[in-house]
Design an enzyme around this catalytic site. Structure first.
Site, PDB file in Angstrom:
ATOM      1  N   GLY A  54      47.857  64.282  44.820  1.00 14.03           N
ATOM      2  CA  GLY A  54      48.357  63.245  43.911  1.00 14.03           C
ATOM      3  C   GLY A  54      48.524  63.682  42.470  1.00 14.03           C
ATOM      4  O   GLY A  54      49.391  63.179  41.753  1.00 14.03           O
ATOM      5  N   ASP A 113      40.425  54.674  41.691  1.00 16.49           N
ATOM      6  CA  ASP A 113      40.400  53.351  42.321  1.00 16.49           C
ATOM      7  C   ASP A 113      38.934  52.905  42.370  1.00 16.49           C
ATOM      8  O   ASP A 113      38.437  52.294  41.435  1.00 16.49           O
ATOM      9  CB  ASP A 113      41.054  53.451  43.705  1.00 16.49           C
ATOM     10  N   PHE A 162      48.197  48.236  45.445  1.00 11.44           N
ATOM     11  CA  PHE A 162      48.477  49.565  45.983  1.00 11.44           C
ATOM     12  C   PHE A 162      49.790  50.060  45.381  1.00 11.44           C
ATOM     13  O   PHE A 162      50.844  49.450  45.567  1.00 11.44           O
ATOM     14  CB  PHE A 162      48.546  49.563  47.512  1.00 11.44           C
ATOM     15  N   VAL A 163      49.698  51.149  44.634  1.00 12.35           N
ATOM     16  CA  VAL A 163      50.857  51.643  43.889  1.00 12.35           C
ATOM     17  C   VAL A 163      51.333  52.990  44.430  1.00 12.35           C
ATOM     18  O   VAL A 163      50.566  53.741  45.037  1.00 12.35           O
ATOM     19  CB  VAL A 163      50.524  51.784  42.384  1.00 12.35           C
ATOM     20  N   ASP A 169      51.120  58.457  46.860  1.00 14.63           N
ATOM     21  CA  ASP A 169      51.877  58.268  48.093  1.00 14.63           C
ATOM     22  C   ASP A 169      51.379  57.103  48.927  1.00 14.63           C
ATOM     23  O   ASP A 169      50.272  56.594  48.728  1.00 14.63           O
ATOM     24  CB  ASP A 169      51.760  59.531  48.961  1.00 14.63           C
ATOM     25  N   ARG A 175      55.844  60.046  46.689  1.00  8.81           N
ATOM     26  CA  ARG A 175      55.245  60.832  45.600  1.00  8.81           C
ATOM     27  C   ARG A 175      56.286  61.202  44.557  1.00  8.81           C
ATOM     28  O   ARG A 175      55.971  61.309  43.378  1.00  8.81           O
ATOM     29  CB  ARG A 175      54.630  62.125  46.139  1.00  8.81           C
TER      30      ARG A 175
HETATM   31  P1  IMP Z   1      38.934  56.345  44.967  1.00  6.07           P
HETATM   32  O1  IMP Z   1      37.949  57.269  45.613  1.00  6.07           O
HETATM   33  O2  IMP Z   1      38.857  54.948  45.532  1.00  6.07           O
HETATM   34  O3  IMP Z   1      38.837  56.338  43.452  1.00  6.07           O
HETATM   35  O4  IMP Z   1      40.377  56.827  45.373  1.00  6.07           O
HETATM   36  C1  IMP Z   1      40.882  57.992  44.862  1.00  6.07           C
HETATM   37  C2  IMP Z   1      42.105  58.481  45.593  1.00  6.07           C
HETATM   38  O5  IMP Z   1      42.684  57.513  46.457  1.00  6.07           O
HETATM   39  C3  IMP Z   1      43.192  58.812  44.583  1.00  6.07           C
HETATM   40  O6  IMP Z   1      43.060  60.123  44.092  1.00  6.07           O
HETATM   41  C4  IMP Z   1      44.458  58.603  45.377  1.00  6.07           C
HETATM   42  O7  IMP Z   1      44.784  59.771  46.090  1.00  6.07           O
HETATM   43  C5  IMP Z   1      44.092  57.508  46.362  1.00  6.07           C
HETATM   44  N1  IMP Z   1      44.533  56.175  45.877  1.00  6.07           N
HETATM   45  C6  IMP Z   1      43.773  55.215  45.302  1.00  6.07           C
HETATM   46  N2  IMP Z   1      44.508  54.141  44.976  1.00  6.07           N
HETATM   47  C7  IMP Z   1      45.786  54.444  45.357  1.00  6.07           C
HETATM   48  C8  IMP Z   1      47.041  53.721  45.276  1.00  6.07           C
HETATM   49  O8  IMP Z   1      47.149  52.591  44.779  1.00  6.07           O
HETATM   50  N3  IMP Z   1      48.125  54.376  45.769  1.00  6.07           N
HETATM   51  C9  IMP Z   1      48.067  55.618  46.325  1.00  6.07           C
HETATM   52  N4  IMP Z   1      46.924  56.319  46.419  1.00  6.07           N
HETATM   53  C10 IMP Z   1      45.787  55.738  45.940  1.00  6.07           C
END
Ligand code: IMP
Length: 189
Positions: A54, A113, A162-163, A169, A175
């Site tokens: 990402g 996130d 969800f973006v 992606d 992407r």
């Molecule tokens: P976290 O562990 O919940 O902070 O998620 C981190 C990873 O989840 C990010 O580096 C992204 O790869 C993926 N992610 C989290 N939210 C989104 C979203 O809204 N769209 C796409 N990928 C996401």
């Protein structure tokens, strides 16, 4: 459905409910982040650590916006399958190529996130004895306030949606959409 401001080869306007940021807005913010980093690391060699996949877009743009010298390396972890919710399970897919002991490390992330992925990654990196360890993230969702680390350089806070785009992606797609948009739930429901 909404009209995406700039859709090029990947005509995805019909897959989005909203465009949160145009490419111009993203690039303007990246420039501002770069100026902060230039100032803070003026007298230190910084190693940018990108989190695949990402972070490729923000890494490419942020590193080129910097006026200071930097080095780059990559890690790959996986916390999402093909769904849209964080699993909390982090898989380590690729380690760094360089030793970060005594290095000034700046982790470059696409989005925070829940913060579970970065939290795991930061404690892993911290155990290797870097001289400093900071985070630059392009986007952050509200739940990240509960994360046990701080994000020193932040692009934008965004809603809990969800973006996709700018490196982010859904199931491997979107992407290369150059803005950031909210994916229409009809795509994943
Ligand atoms: P976290 O562990 O919940 O902070 O998620 C981190 C990873 O989840 C990010 O580096 C992204 O790869 C993926 N992610 C989290 N939210 C989104 C979203 O809204 N769209 C796409 N990928 C996401």
């Amino acid at each position: 459905m909404c009209q995406a401001e700039r859709v090029d080869a990947n005509d995805i306007a019909g897959d989005l409910t909203e465009v949160l940021f145009t490419p111009e807005q993203i690039h303007a913010r990246v420039e501002e982040m770069a100026r902060e980093i230039d100032r803070d690391y003026a007298d230190r060699d910084v190693l940018l650590v990108g989190v695949l996949t990402g972070a490729v877009m923000v890494m490419a743009d942020l590193s080129r916006a910097l006026r200071i010298h930097c080095q780059m390396d990559w890690m790959a972890v996986s916390s999402y399958g093909s769904g849209t919710k964080s699993s909390g399970v982090v898989r380590f897919l690729k380690d760094l190529s360089v030793d970060i002991h005594d290095r000034h490390v700046l982790v470059v992330e696409d989005i925070i996130d829940t913060g579970l992925t970065l939290s795991w990654l930061l404690s892993n990196l911290a155990s290797r004895g870097p001289a400093s360890l900071e985070v630059a993230a392009m986007f952050r969702k509200p739940e990240a306030v509960r994360a046990d680390f701080s994000c020193r350089y932040l692009g934008y806070d965004i809603p809990n949606e969800f973006v996709v785009g700018y490196g982010l992606d859904y199931d491997g797609r979107y992407r290369n959409y150059t803005g950031l948009g909210v994916l229409d739930p009809k795509i994943y429901r």
